[in-house]
Enzyme design. Structure first.
Site, PDB file in Angstrom:
ATOM      1  N   THR A 146       0.843  -1.185   0.000  1.00 45.38           N
ATOM      2  CA  THR A 146       0.000   0.000   0.000  1.00 45.38           C
ATOM      3  C   THR A 146       0.883   1.242   0.000  1.00 45.38           C
ATOM      4  O   THR A 146       1.862   1.317   0.745  1.00 45.38           O
ATOM      5  CB  THR A 146      -0.946   0.033   1.214  1.00 45.38           C
ATOM      6  OG1 THR A 146      -1.834  -1.088   1.149  1.00 45.38           O
ATOM      7  CG2 THR A 146      -1.770   1.309   1.229  1.00 45.38           C
TER       8      THR A 146
ATOM      9  N   PHE B 204       1.224   5.152   0.759  1.00 43.09           N
ATOM     10  CA  PHE B 204       0.671   6.185   1.630  1.00 43.09           C
ATOM     11  C   PHE B 204       1.331   7.522   1.303  1.00 43.09           C
ATOM     12  O   PHE B 204       2.500   7.560   0.916  1.00 43.09           O
ATOM     13  CB  PHE B 204       0.939   5.863   3.104  1.00 43.09           C
ATOM     14  CG  PHE B 204       0.272   4.609   3.609  1.00 43.09           C
ATOM     15  CD1 PHE B 204      -0.904   4.663   4.327  1.00 43.09           C
ATOM     16  CD2 PHE B 204       0.850   3.358   3.375  1.00 43.09           C
ATOM     17  CE1 PHE B 204      -1.508   3.504   4.803  1.00 43.09           C
ATOM     18  CE2 PHE B 204       0.247   2.197   3.851  1.00 43.09           C
ATOM     19  CZ  PHE B 204      -0.933   2.282   4.568  1.00 43.09           C
TER      20      PHE B 204
END
Length: 293
Positions: free
Chosen positions: A189, A191
């Site tokens: 992921t 960010f």
């Protein structure tokens, strides 16, 4: 690509002891990403929803916000993009976190004791093979991965477990009943660190080589090609393009782009031309790209 890398480093050093908001409970992947980017001396500020996380800075609860924008398996976090465009926040850094899902239960519990497993719907979906191997387990969607573990431990019921990061087990006193139950190990992921536009210039450094932007196209043939071609001609790498509906304007779309280049002159030249092909263009941030995983 900017004038003061030392100044940017000093400003980030101040954030090492700052309050950083994130969506989720303590032990969430977003909190781990904030610590990965800024170090363990930060004070993390958990917020229950993305909307409340975006309000944390204006409310004085935090000095910056760390938010997920895309996952290699689940795609973009569209609510974050919508809120970003509505806000006065700017991307100044990014970090990529390896996502590993652990099955966490109460102390003394075993895998054979379980009847239900709770977690965020995305986490549940990313552990499909585990549930196929254990068809009697009921899946229970919750708002947050770490929050599911907190609730499991608070209940003290050995027939319940949650799926979350390893860090959540340590925070809430749970035990890991099964490790790394995610289907795909290539689960990452991305960010971004968000700060108010009024302070964003303090963070830009010579290492800033990536730009995120949002744009809307004129309603005429070839508008998309005209908006993208300058990047190619000036040697700017288009890493990502995604369309999103414009709220309140049915069947009209805005585009989110990530571009990368080591030349500020090339990027500025491309942007100057792109503006002529758009009805709206906003730079969402200029920052150093995270190391490739």
């Amino acid at each position: 690509m900017a004038s003061d890398s030392t100044g940017a480093q000093n400003t980030f050093a101040k954030l090492n002891s700052a309050r950083i908001a994130f969506q989720g409970e303590p032990g969430a992947f977003s909190e781990a990403a904030a610590i990965q980017l800024l170090g363990g001396s930060i004070t993390t500020v958990p917020r229950p929803t993305f909307d409340s996380a975006f309000q944390a800075i204006s409310e004085g609860a935090a000095g910056a916000l760390l938010a997920p924008v895309e996952n290699t398996l689940a795609g973009s976090v569209v609510r974050v993009y919508d809120l970003l465009l509505e806000s006065n926040l700017t991307m100044v850094a990014e970090t990529v976190l390896h996502i590993e899902h652990q099955l966490i239960g109460c102390p003394g519990a075993t895998l054979a004791d379980l009847r239900s497993v709770s977690s965020h719907p995305v986490a549940l979906a990313q552990c499909e093979k585990f549930f196929l191997a254990h068809p009697d387990l009921k899946r229970v969607p919750t708002e947050d991965t770490a929050g599911s573990v907190r609730e499991v431990i608070a209940r003290g019921d050995k027939s319940f477990a949650g799926i979350a990061a390893r860090r959540a087990a340590a925070i809430y006193g749970g035990v890991i009943l099964a490790e790394n139950i995610h289907d795909n190990p290539e689960n990452f992921t991305r960010f971004v660190l968000l700060v108010p536009q009024t302070t964003a210039s303090q963070f830009i450094s010579l290492e800033a080589n990536k730009m995120s932007l949002a744009l809307r196209l004129a309603h005429k043939p070839g508008a998309l090609l005209a908006a993208l071609e300058p990047f190619s001609r000036h040697g700017v790498n288009l890493q990502k393009i995604e369309s999103r509906p414009i709220p309140g304007r049915p069947f009209e779309y805005q585009f989110y782009l990530d571009v990368e280049t080591s030349s500020s002159a090339a990027l500025n030249a491309a942007l100057s031309e792109v503006r002529f092909s758009t009805t709206f263009l906003r730079v969402l941030g200029l920052y150093p790209s995270a190391p490739r995983t």
